[in-house]
Design a protein around this motif. Structure first.
Motif, short mmCIF file in Angstrom:
data_model
loop_
_atom_site.label_atom_id
_atom_site.label_comp_id
_atom_site.label_asym_id
_atom_site.label_seq_id
_atom_site.Cartn_x
_atom_site.Cartn_y
_atom_site.Cartn_z
N HIS A 141 0.93 -6.32 17.15
CA HIS A 141 0.35 -7.27 18.10
C HIS A 141 -0.58 -6.54 19.06
O HIS A 141 -0.35 -5.39 19.40
N ARG A 142 -1.63 -7.22 19.44
CA ARG A 142 -2.49 -6.76 20.52
C ARG A 142 -2.43 -7.89 21.53
O ARG A 142 -2.95 -8.96 21.28
N THR A 184 -2.43 -1.37 9.12
CA THR A 184 -3.32 -1.10 7.98
C THR A 184 -3.77 0.36 8.00
O THR A 184 -3.77 1.03 6.97
N SER A 206 -1.44 -11.80 20.32
CA SER A 206 -1.99 -12.10 19.00
C SER A 206 -1.55 -11.07 17.97
O SER A 206 -1.47 -9.88 18.27
N GLU A 207 -1.29 -11.54 16.73
CA GLU A 207 -1.02 -10.60 15.64
C GLU A 207 -2.28 -9.80 15.36
O GLU A 207 -3.38 -10.34 15.35
N ASP A 208 -2.11 -8.51 15.15
CA ASP A 208 -3.22 -7.62 14.85
C ASP A 208 -2.67 -6.51 13.96
O ASP A 208 -1.87 -5.69 14.40
N PHE A 209 -3.08 -6.51 12.70
CA PHE A 209 -2.55 -5.55 11.73
C PHE A 209 -3.39 -4.28 11.62
O PHE A 209 -3.22 -3.51 10.69
N ALA A 210 -4.30 -4.05 12.57
CA ALA A 210 -5.20 -2.89 12.48
C ALA A 210 -4.41 -1.57 12.44
O ALA A 210 -4.69 -0.71 11.59
#
Length: 177
Positions: free
Chosen positions: A113-114, A124, A117-121
């Protein structure tokens, strides 16, 4: 303060604002319960280490391991190096400034999360570059919420021996080789 790890209670350093308030969150606990004891003298990276919970538990299980602690949060990293004596500190956002070291294991409860919000950076980056930083036969161990498409990310990174080794309805622990 103290922290109760699977290996027992130990003194613990934390600072305001770090993940899980410097404690043992449910996902990390599940990962620790699923991890075997590392091999003697294994080289291990705790990616997004926070205050060093995973590395500290693995070092308690096998004192001869070599541990690197990587986190973008320098406050959490300052606590981690106090909690895991002799570990190498790597202040880095994902792999940006990390040395090109090869590892037997990379372990993580990665941020997904960022803000809210979900954030898969970060996840990944962990999987893509982590796959290239494993010794032959090495493993990437991580815990994420069940809905995260980890198996697809592992396969896209070239790790095809992928197993879900634990799950509880909320979290899932994965091992990729």
């Amino acid at each position: 303060a103290t922290l109760m790890l699977p290996s027992g209670e130990r003194p613990w350093v934390s600072y305001p604002g770090v993940f899980a308030k410097g404690g043992l969150d449910a996902g990390t606990r599940m990962l620790l319960d699923a991890l075997p004891t590392p091999a003697a003298r294994a080289r291990i990276l705790d990616f997004a280490c926070g205050t060093g919970v995973i590395a500290a538990e693995l070092r308690a299980r096998e004192a001869s391991i070599s541990v690197d602690l990587l986190d973008a949060d320098t406050v959490a990293l300052a606590a981690a190096v106090q909690n895991v004596q002799g570990a190498r500190r790597i202040a880095s956002d994902a792999w940006a400034t990390a040395p090109k070291t090869k590892y037997d294991w990379i372990v993580s409860n990665p941020p997904i999360h960022r803000g809210k919000s979900e954030d898969f950076a970060a996840l990944t980056a962990l999987i893509d570059d982590g796959a290239k930083r494993l010794h032959a036969g090495g493993a990437l161990w991580l815990v994420v919420q069940r809905q995260v498409p980890v198996q697809r990310l592992f396969h896209e990174a070239g790790l095809f021996d992928v197993r879900s080794v634990a799950e509880d309805g909320r979290f899932q622990v994965w091992r990729g080789q």
